[in-house]
Structure formats: structure tokens, C-alpha cells
Design a protein around this motif. Structure first.
Motif, PDB file in Angstrom:
ATOM      1  N   UNK A 145      48.199 119.752 111.201  1.00 11.47           N
ATOM      2  CA  UNK A 145      47.884 119.591 109.789  1.00 11.47           C
ATOM      3  C   UNK A 145      47.624 118.117 109.530  1.00 11.47           C
ATOM      4  N   UNK A 146      46.799 117.848 108.540  1.00  9.33           N
ATOM      5  CA  UNK A 146      46.565 116.472 108.127  1.00  9.33           C
ATOM      6  C   UNK A 146      46.915 116.355 106.651  1.00  9.33           C
ATOM      7  N   UNK A 147      47.909 115.532 106.368  1.00  8.59           N
ATOM      8  CA  UNK A 147      48.296 115.273 104.996  1.00  8.59           C
ATOM      9  C   UNK A 147      47.543 114.058 104.468  1.00  8.59           C
ATOM     10  N   UNK A 148      47.227 114.097 103.192  1.00 12.20           N
ATOM     11  CA  UNK A 148      46.581 112.978 102.525  1.00 12.20           C
ATOM     12  C   UNK A 148      47.403 112.564 101.317  1.00 12.20           C
ATOM     13  N   UNK A 149      47.310 111.295 100.991  1.00  6.83           N
ATOM     14  CA  UNK A 149      47.973 110.779  99.800  1.00  6.83           C
ATOM     15  C   UNK A 149      46.978 109.862  99.095  1.00  6.83           C
ATOM     16  N   UNK A 186      39.484 101.508 101.499  1.00  9.34           N
ATOM     17  CA  UNK A 186      38.284 101.678 100.674  1.00  9.34           C
ATOM     18  C   UNK A 186      38.387 102.939  99.809  1.00  9.34           C
ATOM     19  N   UNK A 187      39.273 103.843 100.218  1.00  7.34           N
ATOM     20  CA  UNK A 187      39.467 105.092  99.469  1.00  7.34           C
ATOM     21  C   UNK A 187      40.830 105.173  98.796  1.00  7.34           C
ATOM     22  N   UNK A 188      41.625 104.114  98.927  1.00 10.05           N
ATOM     23  CA  UNK A 188      42.988 104.117  98.361  1.00 10.05           C
ATOM     24  C   UNK A 188      43.761 105.343  98.825  1.00 10.05           C
ATOM     25  N   UNK A 189      43.739 105.562 100.126  1.00 14.26           N
ATOM     26  CA  UNK A 189      44.370 106.761 100.664  1.00 14.26           C
ATOM     27  C   UNK A 189      45.128 106.450 101.940  1.00 14.26           C
ATOM     28  N   UNK A 190      46.173 107.220 102.155  1.00  9.57           N
ATOM     29  CA  UNK A 190      46.934 107.157 103.398  1.00  9.57           C
ATOM     30  C   UNK A 190      47.043 108.581 103.931  1.00  9.57           C
TER      31      UNK A 190
END
Length: 122
Positions: free
Chosen positions: A17-21, A74-78
Motif C-alpha cells: 500500500x502507498x499512503x499519502x499525506x 513541489x506537491x506539499x506531500x509526504x
């Protein structure tokens, strides 16, 4: 800073699974970011952390070699890429933002998302 996690779900043991924040409302590069998890009846535990620039990462021993943290400023994501999921991995996974150094200590994290549930079936 507002944090919103996504990507959780039900997966068979051994799968990925890939989690995004997604972060908003602040300067993303001012923060080290981390993932923590909490299973029912247990305390919140550290999973992985990444420095503001992405050059420093830490992982808990229990997930080392299986989970990878990354960020896209660049996407403000982790992100948390979770491979070879095990029956002991199910929990609510939380994303946190720390204004200090990259840390394994949840007390240094100032902002938290609401979490995303990960369930692993045998």
C-alpha cells in the motif's frame, strides 16, 4: 498546517500500500514529516520520518527494509510506501509535521492528520 492522509485500506499480507499525506496552510519545507501508527489498545508508535529536504530519513526497526518514506515538496506531500505487509502492521496511520529536527518522538510533532486505517488480512 492541515494534514490529510489517504491511501489506507484492506490488503492481503505480503502485498503493498502507498499512503499519502497532503499538507496545506503553511510552508511545507519548514517541517520535518513523520508517520506514526496506533493499533487498538496500544500507544502511538513511530514508523518513519523525513527531514524537510528529504535528505535524512529514519525508519523503525519493525518496518526497516519494507517501508519507505519520501516527500515531494513541489506537491506539499509526504508518502509512505509499505511493502510486504504483515499481520502486525494493521493500525491507524497518522501523518505529523514537526517544526524541529527530524524526530522519532511524537512529542516534537506539532500538527497531525486524522489518520487512515490500514488492515491486513492473512
Amino acid at each position: 498546517v492541515q494534514l490529510v492522509e489517504s491511501g489506507g485500506g484492506l490488503v492481503q499480507a505480503g502485498n503493498s500500500l502507498r499512503l499519502s499525506c497532503a499538507a496545506s496552510g503553511g510552508t511545507f519545507t519548514n517541517y520535518a514529516m513523520g508517520w506514526f501508527r496506533q493499533a487498538p489498545g496500544k500507544e502511538r508508535e513511530f514508523v518513519a520520518a523525513i527531514s524537510w529536504g528529504g535528505g535524512i530519513t529514519y525508519c523503525a526497526d519493525s518496518v526497516k527494509g519494507r517501508f519507505t518514506i519520501s516527500r515531494d515538496n513541489t506537491k506539499n506531500a509526504v508518502y509512505l510506501q509499505m511493502n510486504s505487509l504483515k499481520p502486525e502492521d494493521p493500525a491507524v496511520y497518522y501523518c505529523g509535521a514537526s517544526p524541529g529536527s527530524t524526530s522519532r518522538d511524537s512529542r516534537t510533532y506539532l500538527y497531525w492528520g486524522r489518520g487512515t486505517q490500514v488492515t491486513v488480512s492473512a
